[in-house]
Design a protein around this motif. Structure first.
Motif, PDB file in Angstrom:
ATOM      1  N   PRO A  79      10.807  13.742  42.649  1.00  0.00           N
ATOM      2  CA  PRO A  79      12.154  13.728  43.236  1.00  0.00           C
ATOM      3  C   PRO A  79      12.469  14.966  44.070  1.00  0.00           C
ATOM      4  CG  PRO A  79      12.232  12.949  40.972  1.00  0.00           C
ATOM      5  CD  PRO A  79      10.831  13.440  41.197  1.00  0.00           C
ATOM      6  N   ILE A  80      12.145  16.163  43.555  1.00  0.00           N
ATOM      7  CA  ILE A  80      12.409  17.379  44.317  1.00  0.00           C
ATOM      8  C   ILE A  80      11.505  17.449  45.538  1.00  0.00           C
ATOM      9  CG2 ILE A  80      12.516  19.896  44.249  1.00  0.00           C
ATOM     10  CD1 ILE A  80      14.622  18.587  42.561  1.00  0.00           C
ATOM     11  N   GLY A  81      10.254  17.038  45.374  1.00  0.00           N
ATOM     12  CA  GLY A  81       9.339  17.039  46.510  1.00  0.00           C
ATOM     13  C   GLY A  81       9.810  16.112  47.613  1.00  0.00           C
ATOM     14  N   LEU A  82      10.245  14.914  47.255  1.00  0.00           N
ATOM     15  CA  LEU A  82      10.756  13.974  48.250  1.00  0.00           C
ATOM     16  C   LEU A  82      12.015  14.514  48.920  1.00  0.00           C
ATOM     17  CD1 LEU A  82      10.236  10.620  46.334  1.00  0.00           C
ATOM     18  CD2 LEU A  82       8.924  11.455  48.295  1.00  0.00           C
ATOM     19  N   MET A  83      12.858  15.180  48.139  1.00  0.00           N
ATOM     20  CA  MET A  83      14.036  15.794  48.735  1.00  0.00           C
ATOM     21  C   MET A  83      13.634  16.922  49.673  1.00  0.00           C
ATOM     22  SD  MET A  83      17.328  15.442  48.844  1.00  0.00           S
ATOM     23  CE  MET A  83      17.849  14.628  47.336  1.00  0.00           C
ATOM     24  N   GLY A  84      12.561  17.654  49.312  1.00  0.00           N
ATOM     25  CA  GLY A  84      12.056  18.697  50.187  1.00  0.00           C
ATOM     26  C   GLY A  84      11.594  18.143  51.523  1.00  0.00           C
ATOM     27  N   VAL A  85      10.948  16.987  51.483  1.00  0.00           N
ATOM     28  CA  VAL A  85      10.527  16.340  52.726  1.00  0.00           C
ATOM     29  C   VAL A  85      11.745  16.000  53.580  1.00  0.00           C
ATOM     30  CG1 VAL A  85       9.452  14.278  53.708  1.00  0.00           C
ATOM     31  CG2 VAL A  85       8.400  15.426  51.751  1.00  0.00           C
ATOM     32  N   GLY A  86      12.779  15.425  52.936  1.00  0.00           N
ATOM     33  CA  GLY A  86      13.978  15.062  53.682  1.00  0.00           C
ATOM     34  C   GLY A  86      14.689  16.263  54.268  1.00  0.00           C
ATOM     35  N   VAL A  87      14.779  17.350  53.484  1.00  0.00           N
ATOM     36  CA  VAL A  87      15.440  18.560  53.969  1.00  0.00           C
ATOM     37  C   VAL A  87      14.640  19.173  55.115  1.00  0.00           C
ATOM     38  CG1 VAL A  87      16.057  20.930  53.364  1.00  0.00           C
ATOM     39  CG2 VAL A  87      16.646  19.054  51.824  1.00  0.00           C
ATOM     40  N   ALA A  88      13.312  19.231  54.978  1.00  0.00           N
ATOM     41  CA  ALA A  88      12.474  19.789  56.038  1.00  0.00           C
ATOM     42  C   ALA A  88      12.626  18.986  57.325  1.00  0.00           C
ATOM     43  CB  ALA A  88      11.015  19.813  55.598  1.00  0.00           C
ATOM     44  N   LYS A  89      12.678  17.671  57.197  1.00  0.00           N
ATOM     45  CA  LYS A  89      12.852  16.819  58.368  1.00  0.00           C
ATOM     46  C   LYS A  89      14.193  17.092  59.041  1.00  0.00           C
ATOM     47  CE  LYS A  89      12.720  11.968  59.829  1.00  0.00           C
ATOM     48  NZ  LYS A  89      12.525  10.564  59.381  1.00  0.00           N
ATOM     49  N   ALA A  90      15.249  17.230  58.221  1.00  0.00           N
ATOM     50  CA  ALA A  90      16.573  17.500  58.776  1.00  0.00           C
ATOM     51  C   ALA A  90      16.626  18.862  59.464  1.00  0.00           C
ATOM     52  CB  ALA A  90      17.625  17.426  57.676  1.00  0.00           C
ATOM     53  N   LEU A  91      15.969  19.861  58.878  1.00  0.00           N
ATOM     54  CA  LEU A  91      15.963  21.195  59.484  1.00  0.00           C
ATOM     55  C   LEU A  91      15.237  21.211  60.823  1.00  0.00           C
ATOM     56  CD1 LEU A  91      15.242  23.462  56.386  1.00  0.00           C
ATOM     57  CD2 LEU A  91      17.360  23.322  57.671  1.00  0.00           C
ATOM     58  N   GLY A  92      14.230  20.363  60.956  1.00  0.00           N
ATOM     59  CA  GLY A  92      13.439  20.371  62.184  1.00  0.00           C
ATOM     60  C   GLY A  92      13.917  19.417  63.247  1.00  0.00           C
ATOM     61  N   ARG A  93      14.990  18.644  62.952  1.00  0.00           N
ATOM     62  CA  ARG A  93      15.468  17.664  63.916  1.00  0.00           C
ATOM     63  C   ARG A  93      16.208  18.360  65.053  1.00  0.00           C
ATOM     64  NH1 ARG A  93      18.360  14.548  60.645  1.00  0.00           N
ATOM     65  NH2 ARG A  93      16.578  13.223  60.186  1.00  0.00           N
ATOM     66  N   PRO A  94      15.876  18.076  66.309  1.00  0.00           N
ATOM     67  CA  PRO A  94      16.577  18.702  67.432  1.00  0.00           C
ATOM     68  C   PRO A  94      18.040  18.302  67.458  1.00  0.00           C
ATOM     69  CG  PRO A  94      14.567  17.598  68.166  1.00  0.00           C
ATOM     70  CD  PRO A  94      14.806  17.174  66.749  1.00  0.00           C
ATOM     71  N   SER A  95      18.881  19.224  67.883  1.00  0.00           N
ATOM     72  CA  SER A  95      20.292  18.895  68.026  1.00  0.00           C
ATOM     73  C   SER A  95      20.518  18.094  69.289  1.00  0.00           C
ATOM     74  CB  SER A  95      21.131  20.188  68.069  1.00  0.00           C
ATOM     75  OG  SER A  95      20.771  20.968  69.198  1.00  0.00           O
ATOM     76  N   ALA A  96      21.739  17.594  69.465  1.00  0.00           N
ATOM     77  CA  ALA A  96      22.019  16.704  70.592  1.00  0.00           C
ATOM     78  C   ALA A  96      21.845  17.376  71.941  1.00  0.00           C
ATOM     79  CB  ALA A  96      23.443  16.149  70.454  1.00  0.00           C
ATOM     80  N   ASP A  97      22.017  18.720  71.967  1.00  0.00           N
ATOM     81  CA  ASP A  97      21.938  19.408  73.257  1.00  0.00           C
ATOM     82  C   ASP A  97      20.541  19.993  73.517  1.00  0.00           C
ATOM     83  OD1 ASP A  97      22.011  21.323  71.319  1.00  0.00           O
ATOM     84  OD2 ASP A  97      23.527  22.583  72.285  1.00  0.00           O
ATOM     85  N   GLN A  98      19.559  19.641  72.653  1.00  0.00           N
ATOM     86  CA  GLN A  98      18.198  20.093  72.863  1.00  0.00           C
ATOM     87  C   GLN A  98      17.367  18.951  73.443  1.00  0.00           C
ATOM     88  OE1 GLN A  98      17.433  21.429  68.773  1.00  0.00           O
ATOM     89  NE2 GLN A  98      17.050  23.475  69.604  1.00  0.00           N
ATOM     90  N   THR A  99      16.356  19.307  74.193  1.00  0.00           N
ATOM     91  CA  THR A  99      15.471  18.325  74.793  1.00  0.00           C
ATOM     92  C   THR A  99      14.144  18.363  74.085  1.00  0.00           C
ATOM     93  OG1 THR A  99      16.524  18.609  76.946  1.00  0.00           O
ATOM     94  CG2 THR A  99      14.364  17.557  76.923  1.00  0.00           C
TER      95      THR A  99
END
Length: 222
Positions: A199-219
């Motif tokens: 469970p914590i590992g899967l949450m870590g994957v989700g958090v890492a993905k969210a941290l690396g997602r570009p914002s709307a004003d990034q290309t």
């Protein structure tokens, strides 16, 4: 009999799971707790069941009540929950009645050296309610009930568009975030590998993905 606070009618008693001996949980009627200074009363709307809850029900530790075992002390487990604030304790103005919140476990005692240094999860008065220590579901009653009292320091607001069930996992997301950010020193954009998809590992994957997602004003670069 029940009291009414704004739009919420608060009963005098509530149903709660109470720990007897090892592996003995039963539903009982308990008084609805009263919030003190810097506390609020939360109506529990949803809970998650952590593996640590199962460990406590089976073996007691890491729950400690007044310096000893949590068994046969009228203790209600549960530390991953969310709910709605239905009553404010004295001096509380950080939250309002009707706010949806998620909780973390520890309030600490606020008076020992570790608490004063911000290390309240390692409170030197852990498990001693008389010294002011609070850790819902570990040393004080938790969320396997209809209502719980929480310190204002243990709550975060929930956005209106977040479902109740997802909100119960905010603490788990915080654990994963702490591992990546504070312990791991990871910054946005760095690659990570998560080993062990519990469970914590899967949450870590989700958090890492969210941290690396570009914002709307990034290309994104293909």
């Amino acid at each position: 009999m029940a009291s009414q606070t704004n739009a919420f009618t608060i009963p005098k008693t509530m149903k709660a799971w109470v720990l007897g001996g090892p592996d003995e949980l039963s539903v009982v009627e308990k008084p609805v707790p009263e919030p003190g200074r810097a506390e609020v009363l939360v109506r529990i709307d949803a809970i998650a069941v952590c593996a640590t809850d199962i460990e406590i029900i089976k073996h007691g530790l890491p729950a400690i009540i007044d310096g000893g075992s949590p068994f046969n002390k009228g203790f209600t487990p549960g530390h991953e929950y969310m709910g709605t604030i239905v009553k404010l304790g004295p001096t509380v103005d950080e939250f309002e009645i009707g706010d949806r919140i998620a909780v973390e476990v520890h309030a600490g005692c606020g008076r020992c050296l570790r608490c004063r240094e911000g290390m309240y999860t390692s409170c030197l008065n852990y498990g001693f309610r008389a010294k002011g220590h609070r850790a819902n579901g570990f040393s004080t009653d938790g969320g396997f009930a209809e209502y719980a009292v929480n310190s204002v320091n243990t709550m975060v607001h929930i956005p209106d568009d977040m479902p109740d069930e997802e909100a119960t996992l905010i603490v788990t997301a915080g654990t994963a975030m702490y591992g990546l950010d504070v312990m791991g020193g990871i910054i946005a954009g760095e690659p990570v590998v998560v080993i062990g998809p519990g469970p914590i590992g899967l949450m870590g994957v989700g958090v890492a993905k969210a941290l690396g997602r570009p914002s709307a004003d990034q290309t994104e670069v293909g």
